[in-house]
Design an enzyme around this catalytic site. Structure first.
Site, PDB file in Angstrom:
ATOM      1  N   ASP A   1       1.490   5.220   1.485  1.00 57.03           N
ATOM      2  CA  ASP A   1       1.151   6.249   2.463  1.00 57.03           C
ATOM      3  C   ASP A   1       1.698   7.575   1.964  1.00 57.03           C
ATOM      4  O   ASP A   1       2.781   7.625   1.377  1.00 57.03           O
ATOM      5  CB  ASP A   1       1.789   5.929   3.819  1.00 57.03           C
ATOM      6  CG  ASP A   1       1.228   4.651   4.411  1.00 57.03           C
ATOM      7  OD1 ASP A   1      -0.004   4.538   4.476  1.00 57.03           O
ATOM      8  OD2 ASP A   1       2.024   3.768   4.775  1.00 57.03           O
TER       9      ASP A   1
ATOM     10  N   ASP B   1       9.322   5.083  13.332  1.00 62.95           N
ATOM     11  CA  ASP B   1       9.964   4.080  14.186  1.00 62.95           C
ATOM     12  C   ASP B   1      11.410   3.784  13.754  1.00 62.95           C
ATOM     13  O   ASP B   1      12.358   4.128  14.449  1.00 62.95           O
ATOM     14  CB  ASP B   1       9.104   2.803  14.297  1.00 62.95           C
ATOM     15  CG  ASP B   1       8.615   2.261  12.962  1.00 62.95           C
ATOM     16  OD1 ASP B   1       8.957   2.827  11.904  1.00 62.95           O
ATOM     17  OD2 ASP B   1       7.891   1.234  12.968  1.00 62.95           O
TER      18      ASP B   1
ATOM     19  N   ASP C   1       0.849  -1.193   0.000  1.00 63.22           N
ATOM     20  CA  ASP C   1       0.000   0.000   0.000  1.00 63.22           C
ATOM     21  C   ASP C   1       0.883   1.240   0.000  1.00 63.22           C
ATOM     22  O   ASP C   1       2.100   1.131   0.156  1.00 63.22           O
ATOM     23  CB  ASP C   1      -0.955   0.013   1.210  1.00 63.22           C
ATOM     24  CG  ASP C   1      -0.219  -0.265   2.505  1.00 63.22           C
ATOM     25  OD1 ASP C   1       0.934   0.184   2.639  1.00 63.22           O
ATOM     26  OD2 ASP C   1      -0.792  -0.933   3.380  1.00 63.22           O
TER      27      ASP C   1
HETATM   28  P1  ATP Z   1       4.177  -2.714   6.007  1.00 68.08           P
HETATM   29  O1  ATP Z   1       3.226  -1.888   5.176  1.00 68.08           O
HETATM   30  O2  ATP Z   1       5.071  -3.613   5.278  1.00 68.08           O
HETATM   31  O3  ATP Z   1       3.457  -3.365   7.117  1.00 68.08           O
HETATM   32  P2  ATP Z   1       5.054  -0.171   6.952  1.00 68.08           P
HETATM   33  O4  ATP Z   1       6.388   0.312   7.446  1.00 68.08           O
HETATM   34  O5  ATP Z   1       4.481   0.516   5.774  1.00 68.08           O
HETATM   35  O6  ATP Z   1       5.204  -1.715   6.712  1.00 68.08           O
HETATM   36  P3  ATP Z   1       2.702   0.690   8.282  1.00 68.08           P
HETATM   37  O7  ATP Z   1       2.065   0.127   9.507  1.00 68.08           O
HETATM   38  O8  ATP Z   1       1.975   0.668   6.985  1.00 68.08           O
HETATM   39  O9  ATP Z   1       4.076  -0.076   8.152  1.00 68.08           O
HETATM   40  O10 ATP Z   1       3.128   2.168   8.647  1.00 68.08           O
HETATM   41  C1  ATP Z   1       3.541   3.154   7.688  1.00 68.08           C
HETATM   42  C2  ATP Z   1       4.665   4.009   8.273  1.00 68.08           C
HETATM   43  O11 ATP Z   1       4.197   4.680   9.444  1.00 68.08           O
HETATM   44  C3  ATP Z   1       5.889   3.227   8.727  1.00 68.08           C
HETATM   45  O12 ATP Z   1       6.760   2.981   7.668  1.00 68.08           O
HETATM   46  C4  ATP Z   1       6.473   4.162   9.757  1.00 68.08           C
HETATM   47  O13 ATP Z   1       7.168   5.223   9.160  1.00 68.08           O
HETATM   48  C5  ATP Z   1       5.229   4.735  10.431  1.00 68.08           C
HETATM   49  N1  ATP Z   1       4.822   3.926  11.587  1.00 68.08           N
HETATM   50  C6  ATP Z   1       3.965   2.863  11.583  1.00 68.08           C
HETATM   51  N2  ATP Z   1       3.814   2.360  12.817  1.00 68.08           N
HETATM   52  C7  ATP Z   1       4.593   3.098  13.619  1.00 68.08           C
HETATM   53  C8  ATP Z   1       4.854   3.074  15.009  1.00 68.08           C
HETATM   54  N3  ATP Z   1       4.294   2.155  15.795  1.00 68.08           N
HETATM   55  N4  ATP Z   1       5.709   4.011  15.497  1.00 68.08           N
HETATM   56  C9  ATP Z   1       6.275   4.945  14.694  1.00 68.08           C
HETATM   57  N5  ATP Z   1       6.070   5.002  13.390  1.00 68.08           N
HETATM   58  C10 ATP Z   1       5.240   4.112  12.839  1.00 68.08           C
HETATM   59 MG    MG Z   2       2.517   0.245   4.874  1.00 70.33          MG
END
Ligand code: ATP
Ligand code: MG
Length: 447
Positions: free
Chosen positions: A76, A152, A74
């Site tokens: 963001d 994070d 996805d």
């Molecule tokens: P994936 O989509 O593969 O699960 P992702 O890194 O995109 O991994 P998401 O949960 O979609 O994870 O979150 C998007 C972004 O938001 C992350 O890349 C990070 O920058 C931020 N983020 C998500 N969760 C947290 C958290 N618990 N603390 C701090 N930043 C976060």
């Molecule tokens: Mg994501």
């Protein structure tokens, strides 16, 4: 406690200032992401925000995955437009979330999450609620730099402008990614305390991306694992689905074990040593590998089956105790299932539509011993027969004596039309509304 938190917050602010001064811009020719191949809708959202004078970037996992040559699941977008301003650009957007307020913009059928840059922690602000270091709500707006250091891991804090092609990096994430290094931004203990789910995210990224945490990121994990007990069970269930249902369950279990996180997620499992590890075994390992294989082949998977595999040992053990007290096997398994599932639900909520199926998979196991006659035929007509049979095969991984029974049931199914239940059809944890019976079928069933 409060003193310690304030000190570490102050230290973190100094870290933030230091890190933000390491700002680098990585141009297109250096990072090599094919900007034309980006999701056109995400690019369109960014372009429209920029045209209205806002800053906007594609951010997070999508940039990281593109740099690793993977297809993002996805996209963001992060912007300096506050939600009300996003609404003026995309009048049909939907605001969601309380802990993190986000806008969902739908373009051409694709859902893009648009989040406003977040700022650093300011104590006593209404929108920034803490509880002993844990952030309960986080809606203080900030600048691009501030948003970067609130994320994070460094590899998740890269901002791609799909129009210019530049990546903004304030935390050294680009270099870390090229070295396959997982590094938490800021002081690791403070960041895990703010949101203990980051402990699980560390394990997930190790498994999914093949990155390796640096010493500071890995050191506090095992000792901080009990903090997961404070996370709402519904959020933990979502994390469990992300951990085990996205194609790398086997590696995730290895990472959870290595970091001593397994028992924090599944406290009903028997402990292995005193480091947060759980006793696993061939049944669980094979279930993980099979799940990954099915996802690779785009076959459906369900959390119900995975939970059946993860929690089977405690259920079997409790059922054995009950049988020793004189209970019949089916009833013993049913009671053990109720006890274990409700103990597990204290930690990770298990929606009823899944726990009911898990319960059936377990309680159908003794019925495989009736290999002939009416009972055997009616077993094969059960909606969960196939899941229960697959589970029998898994049990044979640990119990040689079941092999003959497995062969029998494999043969018995040949040429038989099975009744596969709805759990075979869906791959995620979204609720399906039961289809309403049309007037015609209702009338037909009356006749
Ligand atoms: P994936 O989509 O593969 O699960 P992702 O890194 O995109 O991994 P998401 O949960 O979609 O994870 O979150 C998007 C972004 O938001 C992350 O890349 C990070 O920058 C931020 N983020 C998500 N969760 C947290 C958290 N618990 N603390 C701090 N930043 C976060
Ligand atoms: Mg994501």
């Amino acid at each position: 406690m409060r003193d310690r938190i304030e000190k570490s917050l102050a230290a973190e602010r100094i870290d933030i200032i230091k890190m933000a001064s390491n700002h680098t811009v990585i141009p297109l020719k250096e990072h090599g992401i094919a900007v034309q191949q980006l999701c056109p809708h995400a690019t369109e959202v960014v372009r429209r925000l920029q045209e209205e004078g806002y800053e906007a970037y594609i951010v997070g996992g999508s940039v990281r995955d593109l740099l690793l040559g993977k297809v993002p699941k996805d996209y963001d977008v992060a912007t300096d437009a506050i939600p009300e301003e996003v609404k003026t650009v995309f009048p049909r957007y939907r605001l969601i979330g309380r802990r993190f307020r986000l806008a969902h913009v739908r373009l051409g059928g694709t859902l893009i999450e648009v989040a406003t840059f977040r700022g650093p922690q300011v104590d006593d602000e209404d929108d920034h609620v803490h509880d002993n270091g844990r952030i309960l709500r986080d809606n203080v707006w900030g600048s691009l730099e501030e948003d970067a250091v609130r994320r994070d891991f460094t590899i998740n804090a890269l901002f791609l402008d799909p129009v210019s092609g530049d990546i903004q990096d304030f935390v050294g994430g680009f270099k870390d990614l090229s070295e396959r290094k997982l590094r938490l931004i800021g002081d690791a203990e403070t960041r895990y305390r703010e949101d203990p789910v980051r402990l699980l995210r560390a394990a997930r990224f190790v498994a999914k991306l093949g990155v390796e945490p640096d010493e500071k990121t890995i050191a506090p994990i095992t000792q901080m694992a009990p903090l997961l007990g404070d996370i709402p069970p519904a959020r933990l269930f979502e994390e469990v689905c992300k951990l085990f249902m996205t194609g790398h369950a086997a590696r995730t279990l290895e990472a959870l074990q290595r970091f001593g996180l397994t028992r924090a997620l599944f406290p009903v499992l028997e402990r292995k040593g005193n480091t947060g590890k759980a006793k696993t075994g061939p049944l669980m390992d094979t279930a993980m590998r099979n799940t990954d294989q099915r996802i690779a082949e785009e076959k459906p998977v369900t959390p119900a089956f995975l939970l059946a595999a993860i929690l089977w040992h405690p259920v079997r053990k409790r059922a054995d105790e009950l049988q020793k007290e004189g209970m019949r096997e089916f009833l013993a398994l049913a009671q053990a299932s109720d006890e274990v599932l409700s103990a597990q639900a204290q930690q990770t909520a298990v929606p009823r539509r899944f726990s009911a199926v898990t319960h059936q998979i377990w309680t159908m196991q003794p019925r495989f011993n009736n290999t002939h006659g009416r009972r055997a035929k009616s077993l094969m007509r059960e909606r969960r027969f196939r899941a229960a049979y697959d589970f029998l095969l898994l049990r044979a991984e640990e119990d040689e004596s079941l092999k003959a029974l497995c062969d029998h049931w494999t043969e018995a199914q040949k040429g038989v039309q099975l009744n596969t239940g709805p759990e075979k059809r869906h791959n995620d944890n979204t609720r399906r509304r039961p289809r309403r019976r049309g007037r015609r079928s209702a009338a037909a069933s009356k006749n």
